[in-house]
Design a protein around this motif. Structure first.
Motif, PDB file in Angstrom:
ATOM      1  N   THR A  45       0.830  -1.210   0.000  1.00  0.00           N
ATOM      2  CA  THR A  45       0.000   0.000   0.000  1.00  0.00           C
ATOM      3  C   THR A  45       0.862   1.256   0.000  1.00  0.00           C
ATOM      4  OG1 THR A  45      -0.214  -0.257   2.410  1.00  0.00           O
ATOM      5  CG2 THR A  45      -2.043  -1.027   1.058  1.00  0.00           C
ATOM      6  N   GLU A  48       1.742   2.065  -3.605  1.00  0.00           N
ATOM      7  CA  GLU A  48       0.637   2.661  -4.356  1.00  0.00           C
ATOM      8  C   GLU A  48       0.370   4.101  -3.934  1.00  0.00           C
ATOM      9  OE1 GLU A  48      -2.804   0.322  -4.938  1.00  0.00           O
ATOM     10  OE2 GLU A  48      -1.659  -1.428  -5.600  1.00  0.00           O
ATOM     11  N   ALA A 167      -4.076  -2.779  -1.261  1.00  0.00           N
ATOM     12  CA  ALA A 167      -3.240  -2.701  -2.454  1.00  0.00           C
ATOM     13  C   ALA A 167      -3.837  -3.542  -3.579  1.00  0.00           C
ATOM     14  CB  ALA A 167      -1.831  -3.202  -2.137  1.00  0.00           C
ATOM     15  N   LYS A 168      -3.453  -3.224  -4.780  1.00  0.00           N
ATOM     16  CA  LYS A 168      -3.846  -4.046  -5.916  1.00  0.00           C
ATOM     17  C   LYS A 168      -3.391  -5.477  -5.654  1.00  0.00           C
ATOM     18  CE  LYS A 168      -5.750  -3.946 -10.052  1.00  0.00           C
ATOM     19  NZ  LYS A 168      -7.126  -3.478 -10.263  1.00  0.00           N
TER      20      LYS A 168
END
Length: 221
Positions: A45, A48, A167-168
């Protein structure tokens, strides 16, 4: 002296296996965390958040970077260990919240090849402008979320903040099939010929139709 009594403190509740007996499709695998970046998971995270801020401010404008995080990230990859402030190996750099955040500001999305340049002067200089704070309110959200808040203070007095909780690649923010294929390609393009890579990838998308022997044979063919 059986497994159930010695390791499970009593009789095993066979009802938990009812789904397997009924041949229900497994769902737990859908809770897998997939890492989009080659960094310790608690820093995903942070990457990002840094990438979002990178679009708003130039590195030369940055006066200070504040990272607010939760206890696990603070303890495992945060500022407690002096080595994390001065990494010399990949194993230290990819477990340093400060190095990871600085690298994301300098290079953008972090890739494996960036670890060949751990001592990059721009990254090390930017690390000196970072402070890390343990936020009890963010800690309350862990481990359901992995919240990171990054605030950039500029030399001109501006302030920019970004927060990322998932996060992705997290089950609540999943990667697309195309993103998963791109990661597979990035990790295998230097070791697998294109035709082998394509064949294996198609097999992996239909893993239920193959066994491990099929996959191994495709890899070594």
């Amino acid at each position: 002296m059986g497994f159930f009594r010695q390791l499970l403190q009593g009789d095993f509740d066979v009802s938990v296996l009812s789904g397997i007996e009924a041949k229900n499709p497994p769902r737990r695998i859908l809770d897998t965390y997939i890492k989009p970046y080659p960094v310790e998971y608690h820093a995903q995270t942070a990457v990002e958040a840094a990438l979002r801020l990178r679009e708003k401010v130039r590195i030369e404008e940055i006066e200070k970077i504040r990272i607010d995080t939760y206890e696990a990230a603070y303890t495992i990859i945060g500022p407690k260990d002096p080595e994390k402030w001065d990494p010399h190996t990949k194993e230290t750099a990819d477990h340093s919240l400060m190095w990871i955040a600085a690298a994301a500001f300098v290079w953008g999305p972090i890739r494996i090849e960036h670890y060949k340049d751990i001592r990059n002067p721009a990254v090390l200089t930017l690390m000196k402008k970072i402070e890390v704070n343990l936020d009890p309110e963010l800690d309350k959200l862990y481990p359901q979320a992995f919240p990171t808040v990054i605030t950039v203070y500029t030399k001109g007095g501006a302030k920019y903040t970004e927060r990322v909780d998932y996060a992705k690649g997290h089950p609540k923010n999943p990667m697309t099939d195309a993103e998963l294929e791109a990661k597979f390609t990035a990790l295998t393009q230097d070791i697998l010929p294109e035709e082998v890579r394509g064949k294996v990838l198609q097999m992996l998308w239909r893993l239920e139709d193959y066994n491990i022997k099929d996959i191994i044979e495709a890899l070594v063919a």
